[in-house]
Scaffold this motif. Structure first.
Motif, short mmCIF file in Angstrom:
data_model
loop_
_atom_site.label_atom_id
_atom_site.label_comp_id
_atom_site.label_asym_id
_atom_site.label_seq_id
_atom_site.Cartn_x
_atom_site.Cartn_y
_atom_site.Cartn_z
N GLN A 119 45.82 43.26 31.64
CA GLN A 119 45.11 42.05 32.08
C GLN A 119 44.20 42.38 33.26
N GLU A 120 44.70 43.16 34.22
CA GLU A 120 43.89 43.55 35.37
C GLU A 120 42.70 44.40 34.95
N GLY A 121 42.90 45.32 34.02
CA GLY A 121 41.80 46.16 33.53
C GLY A 121 40.73 45.35 32.83
N VAL A 122 41.14 44.37 32.02
CA VAL A 122 40.18 43.50 31.33
C VAL A 122 39.39 42.66 32.33
N LEU A 123 40.07 42.13 33.34
CA LEU A 123 39.37 41.33 34.36
C LEU A 123 38.40 42.20 35.17
N ASP A 124 38.81 43.40 35.53
CA ASP A 124 37.90 44.31 36.23
C ASP A 124 36.65 44.58 35.40
N TYR A 125 36.85 44.81 34.11
CA TYR A 125 35.74 45.07 33.19
C TYR A 125 34.79 43.87 33.14
N ILE A 126 35.36 42.66 33.07
CA ILE A 126 34.55 41.44 33.04
C ILE A 126 33.72 41.32 34.31
N PHE A 127 34.33 41.53 35.46
CA PHE A 127 33.58 41.41 36.72
C PHE A 127 32.46 42.45 36.79
N ILE A 128 32.73 43.66 36.35
CA ILE A 128 31.68 44.69 36.35
C ILE A 128 30.54 44.28 35.42
N LYS A 129 30.86 43.83 34.21
CA LYS A 129 29.83 43.46 33.23
C LYS A 129 29.04 42.23 33.66
N LEU A 130 29.63 41.36 34.48
CA LEU A 130 28.91 40.19 34.99
C LEU A 130 28.12 40.53 36.26
N GLY A 131 28.15 41.79 36.67
CA GLY A 131 27.36 42.21 37.82
C GLY A 131 27.99 41.91 39.17
N ILE A 132 29.32 41.74 39.20
CA ILE A 132 30.02 41.43 40.44
C ILE A 132 30.67 42.72 40.94
N SER A 133 30.28 43.16 42.12
CA SER A 133 30.76 44.45 42.61
C SER A 133 32.16 44.36 43.18
N GLY A 134 32.54 43.25 43.79
CA GLY A 134 33.87 43.10 44.38
C GLY A 134 34.08 44.01 45.58
N ARG A 135 33.02 44.22 46.34
CA ARG A 135 33.16 45.05 47.55
C ARG A 135 34.20 44.42 48.47
N ASN A 136 34.90 45.25 49.17
CA ASN A 136 35.95 44.83 50.11
C ASN A 136 37.07 44.06 49.41
N GLY A 137 37.20 44.23 48.08
CA GLY A 137 38.28 43.59 47.35
C GLY A 137 38.13 42.09 47.20
N ALA A 138 36.93 41.57 47.36
CA ALA A 138 36.74 40.12 47.29
C ALA A 138 35.69 39.76 46.24
N ILE A 139 35.90 38.64 45.58
CA ILE A 139 34.94 38.05 44.67
C ILE A 139 34.45 36.79 45.36
N ASP A 140 33.17 36.68 45.61
CA ASP A 140 32.65 35.56 46.40
C ASP A 140 32.19 34.37 45.56
N ARG A 141 32.78 34.22 44.38
CA ARG A 141 32.51 33.07 43.52
C ARG A 141 33.84 32.48 43.06
N PRO A 142 33.89 31.17 42.86
CA PRO A 142 35.13 30.57 42.32
C PRO A 142 35.36 31.05 40.89
N ILE A 143 36.62 31.07 40.48
CA ILE A 143 36.98 31.52 39.13
C ILE A 143 37.77 30.42 38.44
N VAL A 144 37.36 30.07 37.24
CA VAL A 144 38.09 29.12 36.40
C VAL A 144 38.60 29.91 35.22
N MET A 145 39.94 29.94 35.04
CA MET A 145 40.53 30.74 33.98
C MET A 145 41.46 29.87 33.15
N THR A 146 41.33 29.95 31.83
CA THR A 146 42.14 29.11 30.96
C THR A 146 43.47 29.77 30.64
N GLU A 147 44.41 28.95 30.22
CA GLU A 147 45.68 29.41 29.69
C GLU A 147 46.11 28.38 28.65
#
Length: 159
Positions: A119-147
């Motif tokens: 799950q973590e690997g898939v999410l990392d891949y998504i953030f990379i493909k959406l152009g989000i670098s995640g510098r300093n371990g932070a994502i500076d956009r809100p996240i809405v995730m379904t379950e």
């Protein structure tokens, strides 16, 4: 001289390019898309539909998801190159060793996440493909995730 000429293999009848190869045709291999990140602001959310057959992701202002990938990941160490490789989604099918190492996010036959590393690997891949670098371990956009609806509490407990 004649033996060398006769031993040459004929050229292949068709050369397959990565974008034409079945697992990658259509929505398969996708380059990094930074346009959505540049259009977004701190109020625009990243939307992730964490489905059992496909994980879809995009921005809240998009009509359709920008990414759609299988919820699988493979990670292995190549002993000759002494490097770790990680493949996510359709990329898993590009390498024979990766196919053998593929792991699904979900418990077989259910919609319960049982492999949090995948799950973590898939999410990392998504953030990379959406152009989000995640510098300093932070994502500076809100996240809405379904379950799934009425998901049991024990399936949410990341281990």
């Amino acid at each position: 001289m004649d033996n060398q000429e006769n031993s040459l293999k004929p050229p292949p009848k068709r050369i397959w390019f990565l974008d034409d190869y079945p697992p990658f045709a259509g929505d398969g291999h996708q380059p990094v898309d930074v346009s959505g990140y540049h259009r977004s602001s701190s109020e625009k959310a990243i939307v992730i539909d964490n489905g059992t057959s496909a994980v879809r992701a995009g921005w809240s202002f998009d009509k359709d998801p920008r990414l759609s990938l299988d919820p699988v990941m493979a990670r292995y160490k190549d002993r000759k190159l002494n490097r770790m490789f990680q493949f996510v989604g359709a990329d898993v099918y590009a390498d024979g060793t990766a196919r053998g190492q593929a792991k699904n996010i979900y418990e077989p036959g259910t919609n319960i996440v049982n492999n949090w590393d995948v799950q973590e690997g898939v999410l990392d891949y998504i953030f990379i493909k959406l152009g989000i670098s995640g510098r300093n371990g932070a994502i500076d956009r809100p996240i809405v995730m379904t379950e799934p609806m009425a998901n049991m509490a024990y399936s949410r407990r990341g281990e």
